[in-house]
Scaffold this motif. Structure first.
Motif, mmCIF file in Angstrom:
data_model
loop_
_atom_site.group_PDB
_atom_site.id
_atom_site.type_symbol
_atom_site.label_atom_id
_atom_site.label_comp_id
_atom_site.label_asym_id
_atom_site.label_seq_id
_atom_site.Cartn_x
_atom_site.Cartn_y
_atom_site.Cartn_z
ATOM 1 N N ILE A 95 -60.571 -35.365 73.059
ATOM 2 C CA ILE A 95 -61.318 -34.939 71.874
ATOM 3 C C ILE A 95 -61.587 -36.103 70.920
ATOM 4 O O ILE A 95 -62.722 -36.263 70.444
ATOM 5 N N PRO A 96 -60.596 -36.968 70.600
ATOM 6 C CA PRO A 96 -60.884 -38.064 69.662
ATOM 7 C C PRO A 96 -62.003 -38.991 70.129
ATOM 8 O O PRO A 96 -62.803 -39.461 69.306
ATOM 9 N N PRO A 106 -68.718 -30.420 64.893
ATOM 10 C CA PRO A 106 -67.667 -29.511 64.425
ATOM 11 C C PRO A 106 -68.101 -28.051 64.426
ATOM 12 O O PRO A 106 -69.285 -27.728 64.302
ATOM 13 N N LEU A 107 -67.111 -27.181 64.549
ATOM 14 C CA LEU A 107 -67.340 -25.738 64.486
ATOM 15 C C LEU A 107 -66.063 -25.080 63.977
ATOM 16 O O LEU A 107 -65.024 -25.727 63.826
ATOM 17 N N ARG A 108 -66.149 -23.788 63.709
ATOM 18 C CA ARG A 108 -65.004 -23.054 63.196
ATOM 19 C C ARG A 108 -64.418 -22.180 64.300
ATOM 20 O O ARG A 108 -65.133 -21.742 65.205
ATOM 21 N N GLY A 112 -59.854 -14.043 62.766
ATOM 22 C CA GLY A 112 -58.643 -13.348 63.203
ATOM 23 C C GLY A 112 -57.701 -14.193 64.023
ATOM 24 O O GLY A 112 -56.763 -13.663 64.632
ATOM 25 N N ILE A 113 -57.927 -15.494 64.066
ATOM 26 C CA ILE A 113 -57.102 -16.399 64.861
ATOM 27 C C ILE A 113 -56.347 -17.351 63.929
ATOM 28 O O ILE A 113 -56.942 -18.012 63.086
ATOM 29 N N THR A 114 -55.032 -17.408 64.089
ATOM 30 C CA THR A 114 -54.207 -18.374 63.370
ATOM 31 C C THR A 114 -53.586 -19.310 64.395
ATOM 32 O O THR A 114 -52.646 -18.939 65.102
ATOM 33 N N LEU A 115 -54.142 -20.491 64.513
ATOM 34 C CA LEU A 115 -53.681 -21.418 65.544
ATOM 35 C C LEU A 115 -52.260 -21.892 65.248
ATOM 36 O O LEU A 115 -51.883 -22.081 64.090
ATOM 37 N N SER A 123 -56.938 -30.700 67.068
ATOM 38 C CA SER A 123 -58.350 -30.347 67.196
ATOM 39 C C SER A 123 -59.118 -30.421 65.896
ATOM 40 O O SER A 123 -60.350 -30.421 65.913
ATOM 41 N N GLN A 124 -58.432 -30.467 64.751
ATOM 42 C CA GLN A 124 -59.136 -30.301 63.485
ATOM 43 C C GLN A 124 -59.865 -31.570 63.045
ATOM 44 O O GLN A 124 -59.482 -32.686 63.399
ATOM 45 N N VAL A 125 -60.915 -31.354 62.266
ATOM 46 C CA VAL A 125 -61.647 -32.444 61.630
ATOM 47 C C VAL A 125 -60.851 -32.855 60.401
ATOM 48 O O VAL A 125 -60.539 -32.030 59.545
ATOM 49 N N ARG A 126 -60.493 -34.107 60.292
ATOM 50 C CA ARG A 126 -59.578 -34.541 59.226
ATOM 51 C C ARG A 126 -60.115 -34.243 57.837
ATOM 52 O O ARG A 126 -59.371 -33.878 56.929
ATOM 53 N N GLU A 127 -61.411 -34.417 57.641
ATOM 54 C CA GLU A 127 -61.985 -34.211 56.315
ATOM 55 C C GLU A 127 -62.056 -32.734 55.944
ATOM 56 O O GLU A 127 -62.205 -32.385 54.776
ATOM 57 N N ASP A 128 -61.967 -31.852 56.906
ATOM 58 C CA ASP A 128 -62.089 -30.414 56.661
ATOM 59 C C ASP A 128 -61.219 -29.680 57.676
ATOM 60 O O ASP A 128 -61.636 -29.424 58.795
ATOM 61 N N ALA A 129 -59.995 -29.349 57.272
ATOM 62 C CA ALA A 129 -59.044 -28.741 58.203
ATOM 63 C C ALA A 129 -59.515 -27.388 58.717
ATOM 64 O O ALA A 129 -59.019 -26.899 59.731
ATOM 65 N N ALA A 130 -60.480 -26.757 58.022
ATOM 66 C CA ALA A 130 -60.986 -25.461 58.469
ATOM 67 C C ALA A 130 -61.944 -25.606 59.640
ATOM 68 O O ALA A 130 -62.273 -24.625 60.314
ATOM 69 N N GLN A 131 -62.408 -26.829 59.898
ATOM 70 C CA GLN A 131 -63.312 -27.066 61.010
ATOM 71 C C GLN A 131 -62.590 -27.803 62.134
ATOM 72 O O GLN A 131 -61.670 -28.585 61.895
ATOM 73 N N LEU A 132 -63.049 -27.545 63.336
ATOM 74 C CA LEU A 132 -62.439 -28.140 64.526
ATOM 75 C C LEU A 132 -63.494 -28.909 65.307
ATOM 76 O O LEU A 132 -64.667 -28.540 65.335
#
Length: 395
Positions: A95-96, A106-108, A112-115, A123-132
């Motif tokens: 991924i990196p 990036p996408l979300r 209903g999913i809590t990883l 998997s997360q985008v560093r600038e936005d932890a809500a995006q992967l």
């Protein structure tokens, strides 16, 4: 134990019913049929293909075509990007590099999913932890399989030190026969080192560059190999074969192999169960679904990814041996009934350490494999060149 294999049909039926209630609105919005290309490695279980077939069955206007590309850690990037794709199914370690080269967008994750935290981090985008960068399709962690011959006798989980100190009753991917099996060797050696020193590779994949630390951490494994106390194998399938053929007591492998191993081994006279236990610290594995930056159908690709990674899909994949990515799947009564060892897998995943999550990982793995193999099998001592090579790869 519950009939794992009939449970698959039950959960697949529930998944199909759930799809029927959610597809019509999406289908009526399509103006022209779309075929999405999903580029992936080999599916050894059939679980992934079943999910894709279910999607295609209920979405005739947005279908998925699977292109299977045989690749290794060294060449996955080159082989995947040379294949036109809308969706990539990436090993987490790649991924990196795909993100750094702007090959994915990036996408979300689905609602209903809590990883699980380690799965989220890789998997997360560093600038936005809500995006992967990629939505985890499955996670993975090294586990210790053990053969049980008498359920009336206490059977505590052994330490890895105890296992490798035994007399050829343990097998793992501790040899290699080329690029296809190199990565399995790297992972197994890392796990053996972590059993001696949990700081040698931390929970974020930062690797130690202390030569003395590596020498101490790998010495017990070297002594076990030189004392011929381990049945070594190259690759996962060869490890399974050694475990079954020689009726060994212990094996290191991924949980995805459990259904096949359990089904075959329970038919042996003298084997009453195959159980999964933890390693002290396993290496985090798994795959993630990413949208190709070049895709002209990002909305449709995200819908497919959300279906393949949602709760119903995770429950189904769990019956095929895949480790779920979300907390909700581990708490689900149906999944827990179908897969009694889910709690053990979750515990192992939550404590797992990733490999260095860096665009230069393939170079790191090449250096690591060369120096540790020479040390373990050719008695070439580890030198400053080992740690300097790792540092250069991860700059």
């Amino acid at each position: 134990m519950p009939d794992l294999y009939s449970r698959r049909s039950f959960i697949a039926g529930a998944l199909t019913a759930g799809m029927l209630s959610s597809t019509a609105g999406y289908l009526f919005t399509r103006r022209a049929p779309v075929t999405l290309t999903l580029v992936t490695g080999v599916d050894n279980t059939g679980g992934r293909n079943l999910l894709i077939n279910l999607w295609n069955r209920f979405h005739p206007d947005v279908t998925v075509e699977v292109v299977t590309v045989n690749s290794s850690t060294q060449d996955q990037y080159d082989k995947f990007v040379s294949t036109p794709a809308d969706i990539y199914n990436l090993d987490v370690i790649h991924i990196p590099r795909f993100a750094a080269r702007e090959r994915i967008t990036p996408l979300r994750p689905p609602d209903g999913i809590t990883l699980l935290p380690p799965v989220q981090r890789v998997s997360q985008v560093r600038e936005d932890a809500a995006q992967l960068w990629a939505v985890p399709f499955n996670t993975d962690v090294g586990m210790l399989f053990r053969r049980v011959t008498d359920k009336t006798v206490a059977d505590p989980e052994p330490t890895l030190d105890t296992v490798i100190a035994g007399n050829r009753q343990f097998t793992g991917q501790l040899n290699t026969e080329g690029s296809v099996t190199d990565e399995a060797f790297v992972i197994n050696v890392l796990e053996q080192a972590l059993a001696q020193d949990r700081t040698i590779l931390d929970e974020r994949g930062v690797v130690s560059t202390s030569l003395g630390q590596w020498q101490r951490a790998l010495r017990p494994l070297a002594e076990a190999l030189r004392g011929n106390r381990i049945v070594t194998a190259a690759g996962e399938e060869n490890t399974n074969a050694a475990f079954t053929k020689d009726t060994l007591r212990y094996m290191r492998n991924w949980p995805v192999w459990y259904p096949a191993i359990d089904r075959g081994e329970r038919e042996k006279a003298g084997t009453v169960a195959i159980r999964l236990g933890r390693l002290p610290i396993g290496i985090l594995g798994g795959q993630g679904l990413a949208i190709a930056e070049s895709s002209e159908h990002r909305e449709e690709a995200q819908a497919v990814i959300h279906f393949l990674t949602g709760m119903p899909a995770q429950k189904l994949l769990a019956t095929y041996g895949f480790a779920p990515t979300a907390q909700e799947a581990y708490n689900d009564p149906e999944a827990r009934a179908a897969v009694p060892h889910l709690d053990i897998v979750r515990s192992a995943v939550e404590d797992a350490h990733p490999r260095p999550m860096h665009a230069g990982y393939a170079d790191f793995a090449r250096v690591f494999r060369q120096h540790t193999y020479d040390y373990l099998y050719r008695r070439v001592e580890l030198t400053d060149g080992f740690v300097e090579g790792m540092q250069r790869a991860l700059q």
